[in-house]
Design a protein around this motif. Structure first.
Motif, PDB file in Angstrom:
ATOM      1  N   ILE A 181     -25.780   1.834 -66.260  1.00 26.00           N
ATOM      2  CA  ILE A 181     -26.184   3.203 -66.681  1.00 26.00           C
ATOM      3  C   ILE A 181     -27.920   3.072 -66.908  1.00 26.00           C
ATOM      4  O   ILE A 181     -28.366   4.036 -66.934  1.00 26.00           O
ATOM      5  N   VAL A 182     -28.295   1.966 -67.366  1.00 21.03           N
ATOM      6  CA  VAL A 182     -29.632   1.685 -67.771  1.00 21.03           C
ATOM      7  C   VAL A 182     -30.485   1.946 -66.484  1.00 21.03           C
ATOM      8  O   VAL A 182     -30.384   1.258 -65.278  1.00 21.03           O
ATOM      9  N   GLY A 183     -31.664   2.715 -66.727  1.00 17.12           N
ATOM     10  CA  GLY A 183     -32.557   2.889 -65.641  1.00 17.12           C
ATOM     11  C   GLY A 183     -33.250   1.688 -64.963  1.00 17.12           C
ATOM     12  O   GLY A 183     -33.645   1.833 -63.805  1.00 17.12           O
ATOM     13  N   GLY A 184     -33.622   1.135 -66.113  1.00 15.06           N
ATOM     14  CA  GLY A 184     -34.358  -0.087 -65.762  1.00 15.06           C
ATOM     15  C   GLY A 184     -34.933  -0.891 -67.185  1.00 15.06           C
ATOM     16  O   GLY A 184     -35.665  -0.258 -67.718  1.00 15.06           O
ATOM     17  N   MET A 185     -34.463  -2.023 -67.273  1.00 13.90           N
ATOM     18  CA  MET A 185     -34.673  -2.753 -68.398  1.00 13.90           C
ATOM     19  C   MET A 185     -34.644  -4.156 -68.315  1.00 13.90           C
ATOM     20  O   MET A 185     -33.785  -4.731 -67.532  1.00 13.90           O
TER      21      MET A 185
ATOM     22  N   TYR B  46     -34.646  -8.549 -69.745  1.00 11.38           N
ATOM     23  CA  TYR B  46     -34.324  -9.385 -70.703  1.00 11.38           C
ATOM     24  C   TYR B  46     -34.599 -10.694 -69.639  1.00 11.38           C
ATOM     25  O   TYR B  46     -34.533 -10.956 -68.724  1.00 11.38           O
ATOM     26  N   PRO B  47     -34.549 -12.017 -70.564  1.00  9.94           N
ATOM     27  CA  PRO B  47     -34.670 -13.036 -69.991  1.00  9.94           C
ATOM     28  C   PRO B  47     -33.737 -13.435 -69.056  1.00  9.94           C
ATOM     29  O   PRO B  47     -32.663 -13.509 -69.313  1.00  9.94           O
ATOM     30  N   GLY B  48     -34.222 -13.674 -67.828  1.00  7.89           N
ATOM     31  CA  GLY B  48     -33.214 -14.282 -66.755  1.00  7.89           C
ATOM     32  C   GLY B  48     -32.238 -13.039 -66.250  1.00  7.89           C
ATOM     33  O   GLY B  48     -31.429 -13.311 -65.502  1.00  7.89           O
ATOM     34  N   ILE B  49     -32.318 -11.885 -66.730  1.00  3.44           N
ATOM     35  CA  ILE B  49     -31.382 -10.717 -66.351  1.00  3.44           C
ATOM     36  C   ILE B  49     -32.041  -9.434 -66.601  1.00  3.44           C
ATOM     37  O   ILE B  49     -32.769  -9.332 -67.559  1.00  3.44           O
ATOM     38  N   VAL B  50     -31.727  -8.424 -65.799  1.00  3.62           N
ATOM     39  CA  VAL B  50     -32.214  -7.264 -65.837  1.00  3.62           C
ATOM     40  C   VAL B  50     -31.225  -6.071 -65.458  1.00  3.62           C
ATOM     41  O   VAL B  50     -30.126  -6.335 -64.892  1.00  3.62           O
ATOM     42  N   PHE B  51     -31.306  -4.706 -66.263  1.00  4.38           N
ATOM     43  CA  PHE B  51     -30.506  -3.736 -65.918  1.00  4.38           C
ATOM     44  C   PHE B  51     -31.018  -2.895 -64.990  1.00  4.38           C
ATOM     45  O   PHE B  51     -32.288  -2.263 -65.543  1.00  4.38           O
TER      46      PHE B  51
END
Length: 648
Positions: free
Chosen positions: A382-386, A388-393
């Motif tokens: 659901i997240v448009g773009g975010m 975090y260390p080593g992982i993205v949404f």
């Protein structure tokens, strides 16, 4: 004073000095340009010290505190609830005694009575709540010492928690905090986390999911700006050991390395994963036919992430999972992987995600600084773009160039601010802007420029200097939402492009920028640390540019004023007068064409504007000039290109 100067009267001295510039320099004429303000010698408000050097590097006594986390959490998919226990080991490396500590409680933004809720306009925005939760529900907050647990004296205020200590933490000492907590996962977590229901089950993207230590630094002490949504994060570095217990039919991915593969993966998945670690081509680990449809009970997934500022994770029973090898400098390797629902599958969509992850990380690692995590995971949800260390949404609907763009951007954040740990709550441009800048270079390099677009800076002037413009040097919570994307992302990135392509040149810029990354890797730089590093490593006083582009909203307007011929004869040479009509001075590039077909490109440094807004150049023409064009390649965001061209 020289003997010559002593012999001159004041009038004679002025005349002698002026003779050096006869025919080259006139008095200031532009009401919009003050060269004294542009080139003022006073820029830095404080000298370097033993913590932060005048040269821009950490000083000999630079320090920062650290926080290690041991987290055990479980996911209840019926109530959409996280229940967990976190044990934080916080070490005080500062020269100060700390009688209290502060923690960030970001889930509290989702309460109906939070500051974040109160500061969203009636019409809502990207960072507004779409539903409310109770935030963090605390079962126990305690201190652990010598194996004994005692209740903590604490106070929660909005998205912050203060723990008041009986005995202050001395320099070099540590504190262990144990918190038992739970919270309901919001469906829309201000576009940074959340949950999405697809055909084969819910997708959970979990972030800001445990109480985190606030930063205590040498600049402000405790950094306690509340979490309101637009401003992101400022976090201490440490080691993370965390376990997620979820229904056995779910696949869980997270920051760092999965350390119990044998307990949670099928033999087929383990074999395919081993193959992916040695493959430059994407390998399917789990497709839509391999869901754990009949699995009962729970599984616990155990992850370790070292020298990180945060961790995040995702879970779903409906994930497709593929992976490939990332090739890093010095022969090192990492794993690129993607998880996405069946609805996102396709050769123009998420089936290329792992290729994109691998491509951008290899580019950043070779160009700027090696990737620091064992795995890089892209999650569709659901997240448009975010980031975090080593992982993205990234959004599950993204496809083609849009998917490349969001993947490239979110993984670029693993350099800013995951490696270079700037204060995002105050200086979004130091992570979003720097990241947007390196994104452009990576896009030009990926797959022979498959998604490269050429938009000259000249065509960006209208958006950079719009009616909504605000200074880059503002916190994201202050900048209007209509201009926040420009102020945090595009204008600082455009500024770095000006530094690289117009002011310093790629060789000098790249060396200085890499030096900045190397110096401040896993540390906390401030804006002046960046300014000082770039100036010292590139060998250039850039205070006029920092002042104009980052602190103020100074504009660029270069113009050709006039052309005259010496003794009215083009064969004797031409006098070309150019002007700086707005407050930001910049180097100037002139394309000069003659009627005889000859042409030249003249490049003059920014220092020509140090004594006023007019500058006259003696050009060795041999025939009449047919055209003069300022900035022929469109490298400057000039607000008035109508005066950039002269024709007789």
């Amino acid at each position: 004073m020289t003997t010559f100067m002593k012999r001159c009267s004041l009038a004679t001295v002025l005349l002698c000095g002026g003779m050096q510039y006869a025919g080259a320099q006139q008095a200031p004429v532009s009401a919009n340009y003050d060269h004294h303000a542009a080139f003022s010698p006073l820029f830095y408000t404080a000298d370097g010290n033993e913590f932060r050097s005048s040269g821009g590097q950490p000083g000999p006594k630079y320090w920062q505190n650290s926080a290690d986390y041991k987290i055990d959490a479980s996911l209840d998919t019926l109530e959409h609830r996280i229940t967990g226990t976190v044990v934080i080991t916080y070490k005080n490396n500062s020269p100060d005694q700390l009688p209290f500590v502060w923690l960030q409680m970001d889930q509290n933004i989702f309460r109906s009575d939070s500051r974040g809720t109160a500061t969203v306009g009636a019409v809502g925005d990207r960072f507004s709540n779409r539903n409310y939760t109770g935030g963090f529900e605390l079962k126990q907050v305690s201190l652990v010492s010598n194996g004994k647990t005692t209740p903590a004296d604490y106070l929660v205020n909005d998205t912050r928690m203060q723990i008041r200590l009986k005995d202050a933490i001395r320099t070099g000492g540590s504190l262990q905090i144990k918190i038992q907590y739970s919270y309901v996962i919001p469906e829309y977590g201000t576009d940074r986390s959340g949950r999405l229901q697809k055909r084969h089950g819910w997708i959970y993207e979990i972030a800001q999911w445990y109480p985190r230590m606030a930063v205590y630094d040498d600049v402000l002490g405790w950094n306690n700006i509340p979490y309101l949504g637009a401003s992101e994060f400022y976090l201490e570095y440490g080691n993370f050991d965390y376990s997620i217990t979820a229904p056995a039919n779910m696949l869980v991915v997270g920051s760092g390395a999965l350390v119990n593969e044998a307990q949670v993966l099928t033999p087929t998945e383990a074999a395919r994963l081993a193959k992916a670690r040695n493959s430059d081509q994407t390998v399917m680990i789990r497709d839509t036919t391999a869901f754990y449809k009949n699995a009962a009970g729970n599984r616990t997934w155990h992850f370790v992430c070292k020298n990180s500022r945060d961790v995040a994770w995702a879970a779903s029973r409906g994930f497709i999972w593929d992976a490939a090898r990332i090739n890093l400098p010095d022969g090192k390797k990492a794993l690129a992987q993607s998880v996405y629902p069946a609805e996102s599958e396709g050769t123009h969509a998420w089936s290329r995600s792992t290729e994109y992850v691998k491509g951008c990380i290899e580019q950043y690692s070779g160009k700027w600084f090696p990737y620091t995590y064992p795995v890089a995971t892209n999650v569709a949800g659901i997240v448009g773009g975010m980031e975090y260390p080593g992982i993205v949404f990234c959004n599950w609907k993204s496809a083609r160039g849009g998917l490349w763009g969001v993947t490239n951007h979110e993984f670029g954040h693993n350099w800013f601010p995951m490696v270079v740990g700037s204060n995002e709550r105050k200086y979004a441009w130091m992570d979003e802007g720097f990241n947007t800048f390196i994104n452009g270079i990576a896009t030009a390099a990926f797959n022979n420029g498959e998604y490269k677009t050429n938009v000259p800076a000249q065509k960006q002037a209208a958006s950079l200097f719009s009616a909504n413009e605000e200074s880059i040097m503002n916190t994201p919570d202050v900048i209007g939402l209509r201009y926040n994307g420009v102020a945090a992302y595009y204008k600082p990135a455009a500024g770095l492009n000006l530094l690289r392509n117009v002011i310093l040149g790629p060789e000098r810029f790249d060396y200085a920028f890499k030096e900045y990354i190397k110096r401040w890797a896993f540390k906390h730089p401030m804006p002046t640390d960046f300014y000082r590093t770039m100036e010292n490593a590139a060998g250039e006083d850039l205070s006029w540019f920092w002042r104009g582009w980052f602190i103020n909203n100074w504009k660029i307007d270069q113009a050709v004023k006039s052309v005259a011929y010496i003794q009215d004869n083009p064969e004797n040479g031409a006098l070309i007068t150019v002007q700086n009509l707005q407050q930001l001075p910049m180097p100037i590039t002139l394309l000069v064409k003659q009627e005889n077909g000859k042409s030249d490109t003249l490049r003059l440094p920014v220092e020509i504007w140090q004594r006023g807004s007019n500058w006259t150049i003696r050009y060795p023409s041999t025939s009449r000039l047919s055209e003069i064009v300022i900035d022929p390649e469109g490298a400057l965001p000039d607000v008035n290109v109508g005066n950039n061209t002269w024709k007789p």
